[in-house]
Design a protein around this motif. Structure first.
Motif, mmCIF file in Angstrom:
data_model
loop_
_atom_site.group_PDB
_atom_site.id
_atom_site.type_symbol
_atom_site.label_atom_id
_atom_site.label_comp_id
_atom_site.label_asym_id
_atom_site.label_seq_id
_atom_site.Cartn_x
_atom_site.Cartn_y
_atom_site.Cartn_z
ATOM 1 N N GLN A 187 -23.224 -29.484 -0.981
ATOM 2 C CA GLN A 187 -23.331 -28.396 -1.967
ATOM 3 C C GLN A 187 -23.822 -29.009 -3.269
ATOM 4 O O GLN A 187 -23.283 -30.033 -3.720
ATOM 5 C CB GLN A 187 -21.973 -27.722 -2.167
ATOM 6 N N LEU A 188 -24.846 -28.420 -3.860
ATOM 7 C CA LEU A 188 -25.529 -29.041 -4.984
ATOM 8 C C LEU A 188 -24.602 -29.359 -6.146
ATOM 9 O O LEU A 188 -24.560 -30.494 -6.632
ATOM 10 C CB LEU A 188 -26.673 -28.132 -5.451
ATOM 11 N N LEU A 189 -23.860 -28.376 -6.638
ATOM 12 C CA LEU A 189 -23.035 -28.592 -7.826
ATOM 13 C C LEU A 189 -21.966 -29.649 -7.571
ATOM 14 O O LEU A 189 -21.701 -30.508 -8.426
ATOM 15 C CB LEU A 189 -22.401 -27.276 -8.266
ATOM 16 N N LEU A 190 -21.356 -29.604 -6.382
ATOM 17 C CA LEU A 190 -20.320 -30.587 -6.066
ATOM 18 C C LEU A 190 -20.922 -31.970 -5.821
ATOM 19 O O LEU A 190 -20.278 -32.987 -6.112
ATOM 20 C CB LEU A 190 -19.515 -30.128 -4.852
ATOM 21 N N GLU A 191 -22.134 -32.023 -5.293
ATOM 22 C CA GLU A 191 -22.795 -33.323 -5.158
ATOM 23 C C GLU A 191 -23.040 -33.945 -6.530
ATOM 24 O O GLU A 191 -22.794 -35.139 -6.741
ATOM 25 C CB GLU A 191 -24.120 -33.169 -4.416
ATOM 26 N N LEU A 192 -23.519 -33.125 -7.466
ATOM 27 C CA LEU A 192 -23.776 -33.637 -8.803
ATOM 28 C C LEU A 192 -22.488 -34.088 -9.482
ATOM 29 O O LEU A 192 -22.428 -35.175 -10.068
ATOM 30 C CB LEU A 192 -24.462 -32.564 -9.641
ATOM 31 N N LEU A 193 -21.441 -33.266 -9.405
ATOM 32 C CA LEU A 193 -20.191 -33.607 -10.085
ATOM 33 C C LEU A 193 -19.528 -34.828 -9.464
ATOM 34 O O LEU A 193 -18.978 -35.678 -10.169
ATOM 35 C CB LEU A 193 -19.237 -32.411 -10.046
ATOM 36 N N SER A 194 -19.573 -34.944 -8.131
ATOM 37 C CA SER A 194 -18.892 -36.057 -7.486
ATOM 38 C C SER A 194 -19.675 -37.357 -7.601
ATOM 39 O O SER A 194 -19.086 -38.427 -7.798
ATOM 40 C CB SER A 194 -18.636 -35.742 -6.008
ATOM 41 N N GLU A 195 -21.006 -37.302 -7.508
ATOM 42 C CA GLU A 195 -21.799 -38.532 -7.486
ATOM 43 C C GLU A 195 -22.379 -38.897 -8.846
ATOM 44 O O GLU A 195 -22.614 -40.081 -9.104
ATOM 45 C CB GLU A 195 -22.929 -38.409 -6.459
ATOM 46 N N THR A 196 -22.637 -37.922 -9.712
ATOM 47 C CA THR A 196 -23.232 -38.222 -11.023
ATOM 48 C C THR A 196 -22.404 -37.689 -12.183
ATOM 49 O O THR A 196 -22.781 -37.882 -13.340
ATOM 50 C CB THR A 196 -24.666 -37.645 -11.115
ATOM 51 N N GLY A 197 -21.303 -36.990 -11.910
ATOM 52 C CA GLY A 197 -20.387 -36.557 -12.944
ATOM 53 C C GLY A 197 -20.918 -35.432 -13.820
ATOM 54 O O GLY A 197 -21.949 -34.816 -13.545
#
Length: 447
Positions: free
Chosen positions: A349-359
């Protein structure tokens, strides 16, 4: 300062005439990940070298200044989050390697924009991409009827002739029960790829009238449905809604929806895999456990992603570090996962990928890129919007946040997403031309 193209200067077109064919070749080779990636990288190096020579000699650059700025903004929104996540990533070496390797996407974006700068290049790329999507659709439907994909059989025969090994060994098959077409059961991305390319194919069909658009929409829909990726089903539903409204108008779109529902019922009765996927989707009505089963374990993965985001809120665990952080954030470590076995590799999931991997930093940078795209659209005139509308729709449904996704920082899906962004920037700020067909994408009247 670089020289930007004069309105009638033919020199840039001659020097860069190879770029539209390079873009098409990159897409046509997607079923072969290694060759496709090699061609993208070599082409990006060629673009970089040619740009350097042009700048050194004071030659004219064949791209609009606004297109160059937009391409740079999109690249920054994609690349800066991974670069900023690397210094304290869980796998620092992998994160740094990804950040360095993804620098190739800046000249790649420039090459795509240059390919679409003039009307002839736009026609070559957009018609070519529509034909590629059509070929893969027909091939998938032939697989549904005959039991095998002719294009994949050709690739497999070539692989056996050159190496003596099958293209897709039985032990590596990920989705043998789906219609995977030319991509094969080891790489089940057909539905997602067709959904992302469908706005371009439907735009080309729509120029020939409502009947051609309807036939193309039904064929694409059948292939996407049989491919079995429910994220692709949702993306294609949005494409049909937006594209169909412009191609058919309100009343005829309702008639098309009725015909589509009938076709769906026929496919449901004729295809046990479609029945299974729809039955699993219906499990969403049976509470949390049913929701997780309906989403093939995605709820569990999303909970783990939220855990990573909470533990590393500033710049995440690092690009492609999800699999390393999974063990500490798995919300049900003692239970077998719904996806079969092993840990989770990305957030799906895009938003969760960004938050988990790039904060939070990564998410804010992506939002800044989204704002740059939206601002460019708002500032464009009607003709430019008409040229760029199919590419923007393709980009929008690919990154639509209320859906599940492949990893955007993977080589394949990241390259696909940036290709669509480059198509949008190049079409929006390309040189207008009489008769290039971009300003009037549909002939059907609207009601």
């Amino acid at each position: 300062m670089p020289n930007w193209p004069a309105e009638r200067d033919p020199a840039p077109r001659r020097a860069w005439a190879w770029t539209p064919w390079w873009v098409l070749a990159c897409v046509a080779l997607w079923p072969l990940p290694g060759p496709a990636e090699a061609l993208l990288a070599l082409g990006a190096l060629a673009v970089l070298a040619q740009l350097a020579v042009a700048l050194a000699r004071g030659r004219t650059l064949p791209l609009d200044r606004r297109a160059a700025v937009l391409a740079a903004a999109v690249f920054a929104a994609y690349w800066l989050p991974e670069a900023l996540s690397a210094p304290d990533a869980l796998d620092r070496g992998r994160a740094l390697k990804e950040a360095v390797a993804d620098l190739r996407y800046l000249p790649f974006l420039c090459g795509v924009v240059i390919a679409l700068h003039d009307p002839a290049g736009r026609r070559t790329v957009f018609v070519g991409l529509a034909l590629v999507a059509a070929a893969w659709t027909v091939d998938a439907l032939l697989q549904a009827v005959a039991g095998a994909s002719p294009l994949f059989l050709g690739l497999d025969a070539l692989r056996r002739a050159t190496s003596g090994e099958p293209f897709c060994p039985a032990a590596e098959m990920l989705a043998p029960d789906r219609i995977n077409g030319v991509f094969g059961a080891c790489n089940p991305k057909l539905g997602l790829v067709l959904a992302s390319l469908s706005p371009l194919a439907l735009a080309a069909a729509g120029r020939r009238g409502a009947l051609a658009w309807s036939a193309a929409a039904l064929a694409l829909g059948a292939a996407i449905l049989l491919a079995g990726a429910r994220a692709a089903w949702l993306a294609y539903a949005f494409v049909l809604a937006f594209s169909g409204w412009r191609a058919l108008g309100g009343r005829r779109l309702l008639a098309f929806a009725a015909a589509g529902a009938l076709a769906l019922a026929v496919l449901y009765l004729a295809s046990p895999p479609v029945q299974q996927r729809l039955a699993r989707t219906a499990a969403v009505l049976h509470g949390d456990a049913g929701l997780d089963d309906a989403l093939s374990g995605r709820v569990r993965i999303w909970q783990g992603a939220a855990c990573m985001a909470a533990a590393h809120p500033v710049n995440g665990v690092g690009v492609r570090g999800f699999r390393l952080a999974w063990e500490d954030c798995d919300p049900a470590p003692g239970e077998a996962p719904a996806w079969g076995g092993g840990g989770a590799y990305h957030a799906h999931q895009l938003l969760l990928e960004l938050l988990s991997e790039t904060g939070t930093v990564g998410l804010l940078l992506w939002l800044a890129g989204t704002w740059a795209v939206w601002r460019s659209w708002r500032g464009a005139d009607a003709a430019a919007r008409a040229r760029a509308r199919p590419a923007l729709l393709a980009l929008a449904v690919t990154v639509f946040p209320l859906n599940t996704h492949l990893a955007f920082y993977s080589t394949f899906w990241g390259g696909l997403t940036l290709l669509l962004a480059g198509l949008y920037a190049g079409a929006l700020h390309g040189r207008p031309g009489a008769g290039d067909g971009d300003a009037a994408p549909y002939r059907a009247g609207r009601s």
